[in-house]
Write a protein that holds these residues in place. Sequence first.
Motif: not given
Length: 201
Positions: A111-112, A118, A126
């Motif tokens: 996701k970063d 998150k 994640e």
Amino acid sequence: MLGDCANCNANHMCFMKGKSCVPVEQSEVLALYDKEERRIMKAAAYVEGTFYMKYTRLQETAEFARKMGYKTIGIGFCMGIRDEAKLFAKFFADQGFEVISVCCKNCSIPKDVLKLKKVNPKSAVEPMCNPKAQAKYLNEHGVELFVSAGLCVGHDALFSKACDGPVTTLVVKDRVLGNNPMAVVYSGYWKKKLGLAAQDL
């Protein structure tokens, strides 16, 4: 032509009396459906009329696919229901269909990378949900009927938009209500909490 049917003041006469509450040109309405869409309409009506209150949604999905002559069913599912997805796939396979499935976390992109929020900010791992890649994978494998199963709000929309064929929803995600969004209007507690109780309307 139509409007605000949720707040109908004509007692839903289109359903109750078989009459439109507004003037309509039937030919214009029917022209909305092309040849393939009319085939879908016939298959859907067959399933409704034949199995009404007899079959579950899962069974109806198989019967619809069979009536349409589909051979391949694709399931785009959420990892939160991976055990259930395995059972869905088995059921469809047992019904004679080729089943292609792909989970929401396919490709495992963090996701970063897209600066996505998150669920657990402290989590080192994640992956983001990847609905367009789910659709792409199913498209590339010749899926004829696409089944959306438990995808997040928004991700389900992207999945449906990217699929090359008809999409039907088998599971609607609701983490609070056991994947049953309708429960919110059946529960006195939730109706009151959300301002939907009779005295609030």
